[in-house]
Design a protein around this motif. Structure first.
Motif, PDB file in Angstrom:
ATOM      1  N   TYR A  54       0.831  -1.206   0.000  1.00  0.00           N
ATOM      2  CA  TYR A  54       0.000   0.000   0.000  1.00  0.00           C
ATOM      3  C   TYR A  54       0.867   1.257   0.000  1.00  0.00           C
ATOM      4  O   TYR A  54       0.536   2.251  -0.631  1.00  0.00           O
ATOM      5  CB  TYR A  54      -0.910  -0.006   1.233  1.00  0.00           C
ATOM      6  CG  TYR A  54      -1.794   1.212   1.364  1.00  0.00           C
ATOM      7  CD1 TYR A  54      -3.033   1.265   0.733  1.00  0.00           C
ATOM      8  CD2 TYR A  54      -1.397   2.313   2.116  1.00  0.00           C
ATOM      9  CE1 TYR A  54      -3.850   2.378   0.843  1.00  0.00           C
ATOM     10  CE2 TYR A  54      -2.212   3.432   2.237  1.00  0.00           C
ATOM     11  CZ  TYR A  54      -3.424   3.456   1.601  1.00  0.00           C
ATOM     12  OH  TYR A  54      -4.234   4.561   1.712  1.00  0.00           O
ATOM     13  N   ARG A  62      -4.707   2.624  -4.525  1.00  0.00           N
ATOM     14  CA  ARG A  62      -6.025   2.964  -5.094  1.00  0.00           C
ATOM     15  C   ARG A  62      -7.033   1.844  -4.849  1.00  0.00           C
ATOM     16  O   ARG A  62      -8.183   2.100  -4.468  1.00  0.00           O
ATOM     17  CB  ARG A  62      -5.904   3.241  -6.591  1.00  0.00           C
ATOM     18  CG  ARG A  62      -5.513   4.662  -6.927  1.00  0.00           C
ATOM     19  CD  ARG A  62      -5.712   4.963  -8.403  1.00  0.00           C
ATOM     20  NE  ARG A  62      -4.821   4.196  -9.258  1.00  0.00           N
ATOM     21  CZ  ARG A  62      -3.573   4.553  -9.559  1.00  0.00           C
ATOM     22  NH1 ARG A  62      -3.084   5.671  -9.091  1.00  0.00           N
ATOM     23  NH2 ARG A  62      -2.831   3.810 -10.335  1.00  0.00           N
ATOM     24  N   ASP A  65      -7.896   1.756  -1.110  1.00  0.00           N
ATOM     25  CA  ASP A  65      -8.735   2.914  -0.792  1.00  0.00           C
ATOM     26  C   ASP A  65     -10.165   2.692  -1.275  1.00  0.00           C
ATOM     27  O   ASP A  65     -11.133   3.046  -0.578  1.00  0.00           O
ATOM     28  CB  ASP A  65      -8.161   4.191  -1.393  1.00  0.00           C
ATOM     29  CG  ASP A  65      -6.896   4.667  -0.685  1.00  0.00           C
ATOM     30  OD1 ASP A  65      -6.609   4.189   0.440  1.00  0.00           O
ATOM     31  OD2 ASP A  65      -6.195   5.525  -1.267  1.00  0.00           O
ATOM     32  N   SER A  66     -10.325   2.113  -2.461  1.00  0.00           N
ATOM     33  CA  SER A  66     -11.662   1.816  -2.987  1.00  0.00           C
ATOM     34  C   SER A  66     -12.372   0.791  -2.119  1.00  0.00           C
ATOM     35  O   SER A  66     -13.571   0.918  -1.847  1.00  0.00           O
ATOM     36  CB  SER A  66     -11.565   1.295  -4.423  1.00  0.00           C
ATOM     37  OG  SER A  66     -11.096   2.292  -5.276  1.00  0.00           O
TER      38      SER A  66
END
Length: 117
Positions: A54, A62, A65-66
């Motif tokens: 990460y 990304r 985070d999604s």
């Protein structure tokens, strides 16, 4: 958001944390040193519940985070119910709802009144 003290305490308790590197970790926090050790990245990843990659790979960040955003939606019953109901909308209906949400988020109630005319 976690406090810096909570993060530091958890990292120091992590099996990945090597106390001999305490001065280096403090220098990283102050910004006087760069390039954290693998052990520190592993401890941070463990604390935040993310993969070590990460911190190194934008695509992984990304994706994670999604996933975090999606899990926040799943925990909020009202948002989840709205999303499930939106699945039944036509493309035009979905566009209209999206517009209404945009207006509400902007706090621009006059735009919604104009669209009713």
């Amino acid at each position: 958001m976690e406090s810096e003290l909570a993060v530091l305490t958890a990292i120091q308790r992590s099996p990945h944390y090597w106390t001999g590197r305490k001065a280096r970790h403090q220098a990283l926090r102050r910004g006087s040193k760069k390039n954290p050790s693998t052990e520190l990245l592993q401890a941070l990843a463990q604390f935040f519940g993310v993969p070590t990659s990460y911190f190194l790979d934008e695509e992984t960040a990304r994706r994670v985070d999604s996933e975090i955003a999606l899990s926040r939606v799943a925990r909020n019953n009202e948002v989840r119910n709205l999303a499930l109901r939106a699945l039944e909308l036509s493309p035009e209906g979905l566009a209209a709802v999206s517009h209404i949400v945009d207006v509400v988020l902007r706090g621009d109630t006059s735009a919604s009144a104009r669209s009713d005319e």
